[in-house]
Design a protein around this motif. Structure first.
Motif, short mmCIF file in Angstrom:
data_model
loop_
_atom_site.label_atom_id
_atom_site.label_comp_id
_atom_site.label_asym_id
_atom_site.label_seq_id
_atom_site.Cartn_x
_atom_site.Cartn_y
_atom_site.Cartn_z
N GLN A 171 0.83 -1.10 0.03
CA GLN A 171 0.13 -0.06 -0.05
C GLN A 171 0.89 1.27 0.02
N GLY A 172 1.80 1.24 0.96
CA GLY A 172 2.71 2.51 1.04
C GLY A 172 3.44 2.87 -0.33
N SER A 177 -7.13 1.58 -2.23
CA SER A 177 -7.03 0.94 -0.98
C SER A 177 -6.96 -0.55 -1.32
N TYR A 188 -5.73 9.14 16.89
CA TYR A 188 -5.87 8.03 15.68
C TYR A 188 -4.81 7.13 15.84
N SER A 241 -2.89 3.77 14.18
CA SER A 241 -2.84 2.69 13.10
C SER A 241 -1.29 2.27 13.03
N SER A 269 0.06 -1.05 6.97
CA SER A 269 -0.78 -2.04 6.29
C SER A 269 -0.08 -3.66 6.36
N ILE A 270 1.12 -3.45 6.81
CA ILE A 270 2.15 -4.58 7.05
C ILE A 270 2.31 -5.13 8.52
N ILE A 310 -7.10 1.54 14.27
CA ILE A 310 -7.40 0.73 13.04
C ILE A 310 -6.86 -0.85 13.52
N TRP A 325 -10.12 -0.78 8.48
CA TRP A 325 -9.53 0.30 7.60
C TRP A 325 -10.22 1.33 7.38
N CYS A 326 -9.64 2.48 7.13
CA CYS A 326 -10.45 3.80 6.95
C CYS A 326 -9.62 4.37 5.65
N GLN A 363 -7.34 7.14 5.65
CA GLN A 363 -6.29 7.77 6.74
C GLN A 363 -6.34 9.30 6.75
N HIS A 388 2.89 3.55 13.74
CA HIS A 388 4.29 2.70 13.47
C HIS A 388 5.41 3.41 12.72
N GLY A 415 5.68 4.18 9.58
CA GLY A 415 5.61 3.90 8.04
C GLY A 415 5.85 5.47 7.43
N SER A 446 2.45 7.37 6.46
CA SER A 446 1.86 7.93 7.69
C SER A 446 2.63 9.15 8.21
N GLN A 460 11.02 1.95 9.81
CA GLN A 460 10.28 2.63 11.12
C GLN A 460 11.17 3.17 11.97
N1 UDP Z 1 -3.88 3.63 5.49
C1 UDP Z 1 -5.33 3.98 5.26
N2 UDP Z 1 -6.10 3.49 5.98
C2 UDP Z 1 -5.88 2.88 7.01
C3 UDP Z 1 -4.34 2.62 7.32
C4 UDP Z 1 -3.32 3.01 6.62
O1 UDP Z 1 -5.48 4.36 4.10
O2 UDP Z 1 -6.55 2.62 7.79
C5 UDP Z 1 -2.80 3.99 4.55
C6 UDP Z 1 -1.78 5.28 4.72
O3 UDP Z 1 -2.81 6.46 4.57
C7 UDP Z 1 -0.74 5.38 4.23
C8 UDP Z 1 -0.67 3.76 3.99
O4 UDP Z 1 -1.77 3.02 4.37
O5 UDP Z 1 -0.84 5.99 2.94
C9 UDP Z 1 0.41 3.22 5.00
O6 UDP Z 1 1.64 3.44 4.29
P1 UDP Z 1 3.03 3.66 5.31
O7 UDP Z 1 4.20 3.81 4.76
O8 UDP Z 1 2.48 4.52 6.48
O9 UDP Z 1 3.15 2.21 6.23
P2 UDP Z 1 3.37 0.76 5.58
O10 UDP Z 1 1.87 0.28 5.46
O11 UDP Z 1 4.06 0.92 4.20
O12 UDP Z 1 3.83 -0.20 6.84
#
Ligand code: UDP
Length: 478
Positions: free
Chosen positions: A18-19, A268, A289, A291, A294-295, A320, A344-345, A347, A362, A364, A367, A387
């Protein structure tokens, strides 16, 4: 398409997380807005996951809206050689070993066939995520320009870029050398070895990660251009040092670049719960908030400590959590007036709500950027990969966040006390002051003469004209 003259054609390969997907989609739209033809190559399993998340839509094609507005963005899928059912997270090593071994030949074949299908293109560009281990070889084979897309901090990029220096100075292999200070990486502010990436600190945890980084950073040294999802003012020394080596453009935060925000792109991997109504019922800056991206798979013990910490803190929160199985019995009832737990939302929508006053993250990179954009200070709880390094930037360098537990064990009392520090009192005011300044820097980067806007314009110009002369000029640019 009204125009008939040959267009440059960029073939984009996002990394399947996702990121990485989000910024690559934004880049696709932005390049297409500059009269590029784009082919966005999606792995089939990602395509499948996103289609499933947007139930009822059928096969998702990110760019339907973009195409309707006249952009030439093609969307194609390819297999990564694994079945759709194969659990890529559970079998991470097997998956990436396979990707390093077998995937490059598939990419090579696909790039050839895309090129044959667009004989009138003015030129071809390969735009692939830096973490792939094959872009330079594929670009060379097809004699196309090689653009490397780094979706994270320039600091992380630079440390990977200079593995040789880490080895020379005895910091690699990592010998548990605690608080040793690393101050010799060009452009990187002094960093403790405990803030290095997890795959350096504990290479045996997932050995394939270090293998990927070594190979990917050999490849990137042959890239013609490097795009970085950061902002020049955030990491100026690092970007200047990189620019002395290869043309590097800070064009972030890419998901807020102007063309994208106008476009409705469903990207998403999971279905989004709408939190707007709930947020609208809460006072300004009262909601934390939470979260972990995604991983990261947070374990039961950590979930229980955070839950108890939330109970002690009395704060409003959105958490989340993909499953609520690990929550303490009765927790959801106890917090039903002040807590919303969703899988999930969106973000960005949540972070931009005036009700949100803090982010337990975390770290990311996306984020971090999104939190900075919305001016929301952070509690940092890094797990792995980049991270820990991002934590260092947020807490030590930019002073827009605090640590959850300084690398130690997470406890409910610790959680409650850090939530209080973040959401209330003097420390909270200081953090908010700082992040307001950083938010302004990020937003200014997309003003007409802002740094990311300028760098993106420069990148497009450089792609179009005098491609290689720019490499010769390095040293005298930006
Ligand atoms: N994200 C989202 N909804 C959620 C949680 C995360 O849309 O409920 C998105 C967040 O906006 C970000 C991505 O997922 O763009 C996560 O990327 P990040 O680099 O922060 O962390 P990774 O998932 O790569 O560990």
């Amino acid at each position: 398409m009204a125009e008939s003259h040959p267009r440059p054609h960029a073939i984009l390969f996002p990394y399947p997380y996702q990121g990485h997907i989000t910024p690559t989609v934004d880049l696709a739209v932005n390049l297409a807005s500059r009269a590029f033809t784009i082919t966005y190559v999606q792995l089939e399993f990602v395509h499948h996951a996103i289609s499933k998340a947007h139930d009822g839509v059928g096969d998702v094609d990110f760019f339907v809206e973009a195409r309707k507005s006249g952009l030439d963005i093609r969307y194609t899928t390819m297999s990564d050689g694994f079945s759709l059912e194969f659990d890529r997270d559970l079998n991470l090593s097997e998956y990436w070993e396979g990707m390093m071994r077998d995937f490059p030949a598939r990419v090579d074949e696909l790039v050839g066939s895309i090129m044959r299908s667009d004989a009138s293109a003015a030129a071809f560009y390969l735009v692939a995520d830096t973490l792939y281990t094959w872009p330079a070889a594929v670009a060379k084979n097809h004699n196309v320009v090689n653009v490397s897309l780094w979706t994270a901090a320039a600091t992380w990029f630079s440390i990977n870029y200079h593995l040789d220096l880490l080895i020379e100075n005895g910091h690699l292999p990592y010998r548990g050398n605690g608080d040793n200070c690393i101050n010799y990486i060009p452009g990187v502010r002094s960093i403790s070895s405990k803030d290095l990436m997890s795959y350096m600190q504990d290479p045996d945890a997932v050995p394939v990660l270090m293998k990927i980084v070594v190979k990917a950073f050999e490849q990137v040294k042959n890239a013609d251009f490097i795009l970085c999802n950061t902002v020049q003012e955030l990491e100026p020394e690092c970007l200047s040092a990189l620019n002395l080596k290869q043309p590097t453009y800070a064009i972030g935060p890419m998901n807020f670049s102007s063309d994208f925000t106008k476009m409705n792109v469903e990207k998403s991997l999971w279905a989004e719960s709408d939190c707007t109504q709930w947020l609208n019922s809460k006072p300004p800056a009262s909601v934390l908030y939470i979260s972990f991206g995604s991983i990261v798979q947070i374990n039961k013990k950590e979930i229980v400590e955070i839950a108890h910490g939330l109970l002690l803190s009395h704060v409003n929160f959105i958490w989340i959590l993909r499953t609520t199985d690990a929550l303490p019995v009765g927790f959801q009832d106890d917090v039903k007036e002040r807590g919303l737990i969703v899988p999930w939302c969106n973000q960005n929508t949540v972070l931009s709500s005036p009700a949100v006053g803090g982010f337990l993250t975390h770290c990311g990179w996306n984020s971090v950027l999104e939190s900075m954009w919305s001016g929301v200070p952070m509690i940092c709880y890094p797990f792995y990969v980049d991270q820990p390094t991002n934590r260092k930037l947020v807490v030590d360098d930019w002073k827009i966040g605090i640590d959850l537990c300084d690398g130690g064990r997470v406890t409910s009392e610790g959680v409650a006390s850090k939530i209080n520090m973040l959401m209330r009192g003097k420390s909270s005011i200081d953090l908010r002051e700082e992040i307001k300044k950083v938010s302004k820097i990020l937003r200014n980067a997309f003003e007409t003469d802002g740094s990311s806007q300028r760098n993106f314009d420069q990148f497009v110009d450089d792609l179009r004209v005098g491609l290689y002369s720019r490499r010769e000029e390095i040293g005298s640019i930006k």
